[in-house]
Design an enzyme around this catalytic site. Structure first.
Site, PDB file in Angstrom:
ATOM      1  N   ASP A 298       0.851  -1.191   0.000  1.00  0.00           N
ATOM      2  CA  ASP A 298       0.000   0.000   0.000  1.00  0.00           C
ATOM      3  C   ASP A 298       0.889   1.244   0.000  1.00  0.00           C
ATOM      4  O   ASP A 298       2.089   1.180   0.272  1.00  0.00           O
ATOM      5  CB  ASP A 298      -0.896  -0.022   1.239  1.00  0.00           C
ATOM      6  N   GLU A 301       2.864   4.477  -4.308  1.00  0.00           N
ATOM      7  CA  GLU A 301       3.044   5.326  -5.496  1.00  0.00           C
ATOM      8  C   GLU A 301       4.470   5.899  -5.603  1.00  0.00           C
ATOM      9  O   GLU A 301       4.918   6.061  -6.739  1.00  0.00           O
ATOM     10  CB  GLU A 301       2.005   6.465  -5.472  1.00  0.00           C
ATOM     11  N   ASP A 398      -9.353   3.492  -2.781  1.00  0.00           N
ATOM     12  CA  ASP A 398     -10.281   4.003  -1.769  1.00  0.00           C
ATOM     13  C   ASP A 398     -11.563   4.575  -2.369  1.00  0.00           C
ATOM     14  O   ASP A 398     -11.870   5.763  -2.232  1.00  0.00           O
ATOM     15  CB  ASP A 398      -9.581   5.067  -0.935  1.00  0.00           C
TER      16      ASP A 398
END
Length: 658
Positions: A298, A301, A398
């Site tokens: 997670d 990026e 999300d």
């Protein structure tokens, strides 16, 4: 054979009856690629987008970005994948622009008849041919790497929340759900860690982590633990001291510090091979010490909490009901490690120039670590780039728990699947916001055929586990799980096809029917491989829906009615599912055959052949039963042996035994 030429300005390529002309303008640190956009040309690809899977008329930023609670039109999201698949008149080609730097892809948005791709780089350019649209994905995976083989357990029901803790509560919820439905995996979010430090456990919450994992294994459940890229800047913390030698740096060769969940942190430089080896060894040590089964990547990026302005303007526009305003470079760079540099062979490169590669190389290193620990690798990643399919499955982040979010989820998942990533999923129930129980039940249904089937919710949101739903909606969700379990052999077959040939599993209709204009405009249905069409109900209080069926004959697996497409029909089924003529679909209880033909079905034991002509069926593997749909036959010849048949509303049923 493909042919190509480039004179410094015009790239011309041809193959398979497809002619491609690209105008290429190169500068010192910028490249612009232009091509015409045909009047009925459609474009798939570009990764995770809050947009219909056909990117026509959209404008997209190429920059991996964390966007909490995103809504239709917000851009960019977590995984920018610079693959575009152009389809017009049934013919297709692919375009890969291999640049991990910031860029923009305009698909006839600002200029009606033109596609423009601009990157702050001098990229490699690949033109990929098929000849069919699905063949383009096979070519793409030849160039960038075949998808890894998804473990069998990864196709099951996964339960997750931000966060299951403490240990006793986590065990209780898994046991509770497992009594109602087969649970294959539980995920642990960041609260299992000691102050959010990677490769640690909070012993107050999880006093016996190895014992927890073994308990899960005893009841047949795998454990997937989250790992973020943040290495807390804390003297004495071993990962910090080890990764200091290969973390991102500043322009002045100082250690780059960004804010993440643990506070001030360093970020490993995954473009550095030594750093990837170090990360793989940490993963292997962590996985081996606690016998963990998979890793959830997670925030990769990567995202840093150095400012709060990134999504403000976009969210205001969305909440006002207007088209979301595009994010500026400054807004995007603020949430990235701006001012950080990678060091490659002694040369410093700004992070923004290589951003897409960060999650790719982290996934590669994580994959190697799982292999070193003796595990069959499973990685679920939020971010990605070209080739990420070699190492990880992706999910769509999300999404808000609203009915609009549910409809958007289908678009986002299908668009990501059509970007060369066959193993895709979503947060079942929606991540952000309360939602309602009917919505959660419909989310279970909508995602029933997504390759990754994971329930996941934010803190302070409604429980979404099957056992926590009111009885009416619990039944709906459980029926969705049962339907998925019934078709697991078919999903496993499709996983093998993806692994061997790079083909998408959950497909936009336009990929399977590239000459059908209505198929490209249908975003609330999807193909499950080549043989099943699924049209979930996505609106509150609805008990029936219109379903578009492309050309061919289709049988309704709820009623046995046959429909000829292209046509629209009204389905009153709770989970409308149709099978296409000329198909063989393996299920847990029978081999379904509709029409005649020859097929290869892939299993973990190897490929098996199936054929059907008239009342003769040829099999070279054992099936519990054979169901010939849509026809009434008194007897069936199975491998030359006459067998008595039973007629039902779906067709002719022949029991085979084990």
């Amino acid at each position: 054979m493909p042919t190509a030429s480039f004179d410094g300005k015009t790239l011309a390529a041809s193959c398979c009856g497809v002619e491609v002309v690209l105008e290429v303008e190169q500068g010192a640190d910028r490249t612009i690629i232009r091509k015409g956009l045909g009047p009925r040309e459609h474009v798939f690809g570009l990764g995770t987008r809050a947009y219909p899977p056909d990117r026509r008329r959209g404008r997209f930023l190429l920059f991996n970005n964390d966007l909490y609670g995103y809504q239709l039109g917000m851009d960019p999201l977590y995984a920018s994948i610079p693959l575009l698949v152009f389809i017009e008149g049934g013919r297709a080609f692919g375009l890969v622009v291999n640049s991990p730097a910031y860029g923009v892809a305009d698909i006839g948005a600002l200029r009606y008849g033109e596609v423009t791709i601009q990157v702050e780089d001098r990229p490699e350019i690949y033109v990929l041919f098929g000849p069919s649209s699905l063949d383009v994905y096979s070519t793409y995976s030849e160039v960038t790497g075949r998808p890894f083989l998804l473990p069998k357990w990864a196709l099951g029901l996964h339960v997750s929340r931000y966060s299951y803790e403490p240990q006793k509560a986590a065990e209780e919820v898994v046991r509770e759900v497992a009594q109602e439905a087969p649970v294959d995996a539980v995920y642990l979010d960041i609260d299992y860690m000691e102050r959010f430090k990677q490769f640690t456990w909070d012993r107050r919450r999880f006093p016996d982590p190895r014992g927890f994992v073994e308990t899960m294994h005893e009841i047949g459940v795998k454990v997937v633990a989250i790992v973020d890229p943040y290495i807390k800047a804390e003297p004495g913390y071993k990962p910090f001291e080890r990764f200091l030698e290969c973390s991102l740096v500043t322009e002045n060769d100082e250690i780059y510090l960004g804010r993440g969940w643990p506070g001030l942190s360093i970020l490993p430089d995954f473009l550095n091979p030594r750093c990837r080896e170090l990360w793989a060894s940490h993963i292997a040590e962590f996985v081996s010490a606690y016998n963990i089964d998979g890793i959830w990547l997670d925030m990769n990026e990567p995202t840093v909490f150095n400012c709060d302005v990134t999504t403000t303007r976009s969210r205001i526009y969305a909440l006002a009901g207007a088209t979301p305003h595009p994010l500026t470079r400054d807004e995007l760079f603020c949430r990235a490690p701006h001012g950080a540099y990678h060091v490659i062979n002694g040369v410093k490169i700004p992070h923004e120039k290589t951003r897409g590669l960060y999650s790719y190389y982290q996934a590669e290193a994580t994959y190697r670590g799982l292999q070193a620990a003796g595990k069959e690798p499973f990685i679920l990643s939020r971010s990605g780039y070209l080739g990420i399919q070699k190492y990880a499955a992706l999910w769509t982040g999300d999404v808000p728990s609203t009915w609009e979010g549910l409809r958007l989820t289908l678009m986002t998942v299908l668009g990501l699947s059509a970007s060369g990533v066959p193993y895709v999923g979503c947060d079942v129930g929606g991540f952000a916001g309360l939602g309602d129980y009917e919505l959660i039940a419909r989310w279970y249904q909508a995602a029933a055929f997504f390759p990754i089937f994971r329930v996941h919710r934010d803190k302070a949101t409604t429980d979404a586990e099957i056992t926590r739903l009111p009885s009416k909606y619990r039944h709906m969700a459980l029926e969705a799980v049962k339907m998925r379990m019934r078709f697991l052999p078919y999903l496993r077959h499709l996983v093998w096809e993806a692994h061997l040939f790079g083909r998408p599993i959950a497909r936009p209709l336009g990929l399977e029917f590239p000459e059908d204009e209505d198929a490209f405009k249908t975003h609330d249905e999807y193909m499950v491989g080549p043989h099943l069409l699924y049209a979930p109900i996505l609106d509150k209080g609805v008990r029936q829906r219109d379903v578009y069926l492309p050309r061919g004959a289709w049988i309704d697996l709820a009623t046995g009615r046959v429909h000829l497409g292209p046509s629209w029909t009204v389905s009153e089924a709770d989970m409308p599912l149709y099978m296409r003529s000329g198909a063989a679909v393996p299920t847990q209880d029978a081999l379904l055959i509709y029409g005649e033909g020859e097929w290869i079905i892939y299993t973990d034991e190897g490929p098996t052949a199936v054929s059907r002509r008239g009342n003769a069926v040829g099999l070279n593997a054992a099936w519990p039963a054979v169901y010939i749909l849509g026809e009434r036959l008194d007897e069936v010849l199975v491998n030359g042996k006459r067998q008595t048949a039973v007629y039902t509303k779906l067709g002719t049923y022949v029991e085979q035994g084990n």
